[in-house]
Design a protein around this motif. Structure first.
Motif, PDB file in Angstrom:
ATOM      1  N   ILE A   1     -32.264 -48.312 -10.133  1.00 31.54           N
ATOM      2  CA  ILE A   1     -33.409 -49.136  -9.722  1.00 31.54           C
ATOM      3  C   ILE A   1     -34.698 -48.602 -10.345  1.00 31.54           C
ATOM      4  N   THR A   2     -34.871 -47.288 -10.345  1.00 30.40           N
ATOM      5  CA  THR A   2     -36.065 -46.716 -10.969  1.00 30.40           C
ATOM      6  C   THR A   2     -36.100 -47.052 -12.461  1.00 30.40           C
ATOM      7  N   ALA A   3     -34.953 -47.048 -13.101  1.00 30.37           N
ATOM      8  CA  ALA A   3     -34.904 -47.410 -14.534  1.00 30.37           C
ATOM      9  C   ALA A   3     -35.394 -48.833 -14.753  1.00 30.37           C
ATOM     10  N   LYS A   4     -35.015 -49.733 -13.870  1.00 30.79           N
ATOM     11  CA  LYS A   4     -35.460 -51.129 -14.015  1.00 30.79           C
ATOM     12  C   LYS A   4     -36.982 -51.241 -13.864  1.00 30.79           C
ATOM     13  N   LEU A   5     -37.536 -50.483 -12.935  1.00 31.30           N
ATOM     14  CA  LEU A   5     -38.994 -50.478 -12.754  1.00 31.30           C
ATOM     15  C   LEU A   5     -39.670 -49.944 -14.017  1.00 31.30           C
ATOM     16  N   GLU A   6     -39.134 -48.853 -14.549  1.00 30.89           N
ATOM     17  CA  GLU A   6     -39.731 -48.229 -15.742  1.00 30.89           C
ATOM     18  C   GLU A   6     -39.583 -49.134 -16.965  1.00 30.89           C
ATOM     19  N   GLU A   7     -38.425 -49.767 -17.100  1.00 27.55           N
ATOM     20  CA  GLU A   7     -38.215 -50.672 -18.250  1.00 27.55           C
ATOM     21  C   GLU A   7     -39.208 -51.834 -18.221  1.00 27.55           C
ATOM     22  N   ALA A   8     -39.622 -52.229 -17.026  1.00 28.00           N
ATOM     23  CA  ALA A   8     -40.591 -53.325 -16.902  1.00 28.00           C
ATOM     24  C   ALA A   8     -42.012 -52.871 -17.222  1.00 28.00           C
ATOM     25  N   GLY A   9     -42.214 -51.568 -17.368  1.00 29.29           N
ATOM     26  CA  GLY A   9     -43.537 -51.064 -17.729  1.00 29.29           C
ATOM     27  C   GLY A   9     -44.275 -50.398 -16.581  1.00 29.29           C
ATOM     28  N   LEU A  10     -43.615 -50.282 -15.442  1.00 31.56           N
ATOM     29  CA  LEU A  10     -44.233 -49.600 -14.296  1.00 31.56           C
ATOM     30  C   LEU A  10     -44.006 -48.086 -14.431  1.00 31.56           C
ATOM     31  N   ARG A  11     -45.041 -47.306 -14.169  1.00 34.57           N
ATOM     32  CA  ARG A  11     -44.936 -45.843 -14.253  1.00 34.57           C
ATOM     33  C   ARG A  11     -44.874 -45.271 -12.847  1.00 34.57           C
ATOM     34  N   VAL A  12     -43.908 -44.382 -12.599  1.00 31.55           N
ATOM     35  CA  VAL A  12     -43.787 -43.746 -11.278  1.00 31.55           C
ATOM     36  C   VAL A  12     -44.789 -42.594 -11.224  1.00 31.55           C
ATOM     37  N   VAL A  13     -45.868 -42.755 -10.454  1.00 37.33           N
ATOM     38  CA  VAL A  13     -46.909 -41.718 -10.400  1.00 37.33           C
ATOM     39  C   VAL A  13     -46.828 -40.892  -9.110  1.00 37.33           C
ATOM     40  N   ALA A  14     -45.917 -41.272  -8.213  1.00 32.91           N
ATOM     41  CA  ALA A  14     -45.595 -40.471  -7.030  1.00 32.91           C
ATOM     42  C   ALA A  14     -44.238 -40.923  -6.529  1.00 32.91           C
ATOM     43  N   SER A  15     -43.447 -39.978  -6.017  1.00 30.43           N
ATOM     44  CA  SER A  15     -42.111 -40.325  -5.538  1.00 30.43           C
ATOM     45  C   SER A  15     -41.613 -39.258  -4.586  1.00 30.43           C
ATOM     46  N   LYS A  16     -41.059 -39.672  -3.465  1.00 28.87           N
ATOM     47  CA  LYS A  16     -40.380 -38.706  -2.593  1.00 28.87           C
ATOM     48  C   LYS A  16     -39.286 -39.385  -1.788  1.00 28.87           C
ATOM     49  N   ARG A  17     -38.261 -38.570  -1.478  1.00 26.62           N
ATOM     50  CA  ARG A  17     -37.151 -39.049  -0.656  1.00 26.62           C
ATOM     51  C   ARG A  17     -37.428 -38.602   0.773  1.00 26.62           C
ATOM     52  N   ILE A  18     -37.419 -39.561   1.691  1.00 26.15           N
ATOM     53  CA  ILE A  18     -37.720 -39.239   3.088  1.00 26.15           C
ATOM     54  C   ILE A  18     -36.736 -39.957   4.011  1.00 26.15           C
ATOM     55  N   ARG A  19     -36.647 -39.469   5.215  1.00 21.14           N
ATOM     56  CA  ARG A  19     -35.976 -40.247   6.253  1.00 21.14           C
ATOM     57  C   ARG A  19     -37.089 -40.782   7.142  1.00 21.14           C
ATOM     58  N   MET A  20     -37.246 -42.073   7.224  1.00 21.58           N
ATOM     59  CA  MET A  20     -38.322 -42.659   8.022  1.00 21.58           C
ATOM     60  C   MET A  20     -38.045 -42.472   9.501  1.00 21.58           C
ATOM     61  N   SER A  21     -39.079 -42.149  10.266  1.00 19.24           N
ATOM     62  CA  SER A  21     -38.936 -42.126  11.723  1.00 19.24           C
ATOM     63  C   SER A  21     -39.053 -43.569  12.235  1.00 19.24           C
ATOM     64  N   LYS A  22     -38.603 -43.772  13.466  1.00 22.73           N
ATOM     65  CA  LYS A  22     -38.713 -45.101  14.075  1.00 22.73           C
ATOM     66  C   LYS A  22     -40.179 -45.517  14.156  1.00 22.73           C
ATOM     67  N   GLU A  23     -41.038 -44.559  14.524  1.00 17.34           N
ATOM     68  CA  GLU A  23     -42.473 -44.860  14.654  1.00 17.34           C
ATOM     69  C   GLU A  23     -43.070 -45.247  13.297  1.00 17.34           C
ATOM     70  N   GLN A  24     -42.676 -44.552  12.241  1.00 16.69           N
ATOM     71  CA  GLN A  24     -43.159 -44.893  10.893  1.00 16.69           C
ATOM     72  C   GLN A  24     -42.709 -46.300  10.500  1.00 16.69           C
ATOM     73  N   ALA A  25     -41.429 -46.596  10.735  1.00 13.36           N
ATOM     74  CA  ALA A  25     -40.904 -47.906  10.335  1.00 13.36           C
ATOM     75  C   ALA A  25     -41.607 -49.021  11.115  1.00 13.36           C
ATOM     76  N   GLU A  26     -41.821 -48.813  12.407  1.00 11.21           N
ATOM     77  CA  GLU A  26     -42.506 -49.823  13.225  1.00 11.21           C
ATOM     78  C   GLU A  26     -43.952 -50.012  12.776  1.00 11.21           C
TER      79      GLU A  26
END
Ligand code: RTP
Ligand code: MG
Length: 140
Positions: free
Chosen positions: A23-48
C-alpha cells in the motif's frame, strides 16, 4: 498549487494481511511522499475521538471495534494537491465502486474493511495530523 499534507491510515484489515509495504508503494508511485509514519495500536478513546464526526451512525461501534482490532500505520503524506491525490489513489469507500488501479479496488475486503483512510479536506487533514503526530515527528 503549493505543497500540501494529508493524513493516511493503513487499516487493520491491511496490516493483518501484511500489506503495509504494497500500500505504501502505491502511495509513493502516485507521487505522495511519506514524511511521517508509525505503527500503533489505537485505543478505544483514540478511535472514538478520531471518528467523532460519525458518532451516532449505525456503523460507528463496528468501525471503532475494527480500528482497534489490529495495529494500524498512521502516516503523513506530502505532495502538490496531496489531499485529492490521496483520495484518488485510495478509490471509493465501497471497493465494489472503486476504480481499477486504486488501493481499495485491489486490496479492500468490504465497505468497512477498506484498507485505508485519507483526510477529505484541508480542515480534516490539519486536525487528523495533529491528532497523531507532534511537529518534530514530521520531516518534510
Ligand atoms: P475514510 O474516512 O476511512 O477515509 O473513508 P471515507 O471517507 O471513504 O468514508 P467515511 O464516510 O468517512 O466513513 C469512514 C469509514 O467508516 C466505515 N463505513 N462503514 N455503511 C457502512 O458500513 C460504512 N460507512 C462507512 C468505512 O470504513 C469508512 O472508511
Ligand atoms: Mg472519511
Amino acid at each position: 498549487m503549493a505543497i500540501e499534507r494529508t493524513f493516511s491510515i493503513i487499516k487493520p484489515d491491511a496490516t493483518k494481511r501484511n500489506l503495509t509495504g504494497k500500500i505504501t508503494a502505491k502511495l509513493e508511485e502516485a507521487g505522495l511522499r511519506v514524511v511521517a509514519s508509525k505503527r500503533i495500536r489505537m485505543s478505544k478513546e483514540q478511535a472514538e475521538g478520531f471518528y467523532a464526526e460519525h458518532q451516532g451512525k449505525p456503523f460507528f461501534a463496528g468501525l471503532v471495534n475494527f480500528m482497534i482490532s489490529e495495529p494500524v500505520i498512521v502516516q503523513v503524506l506530502e505532495s502538490e494537491n496531496a489531499i485529492l491525490l490521496n483520495r484518488e489513489v485510495m478509490g471509493k469507500t465501497n471497493p465494489e465502486e472503486a476504480d481499477e488501479g486504486t488501493i481499495r479496488k485491489e486490496f479492500a475486503l468490504s465497505m468497512s474493511e477498506n484498507s485505508v483512510h485519507g483526510s477529505d479536506s484541508p480542515e480534516s487533514a490539519a486536525r487528523e495530523i495533529q491528532f497523531f503526530f507532534s511537529d518534530d515527528e514530521i520531516v518534510g
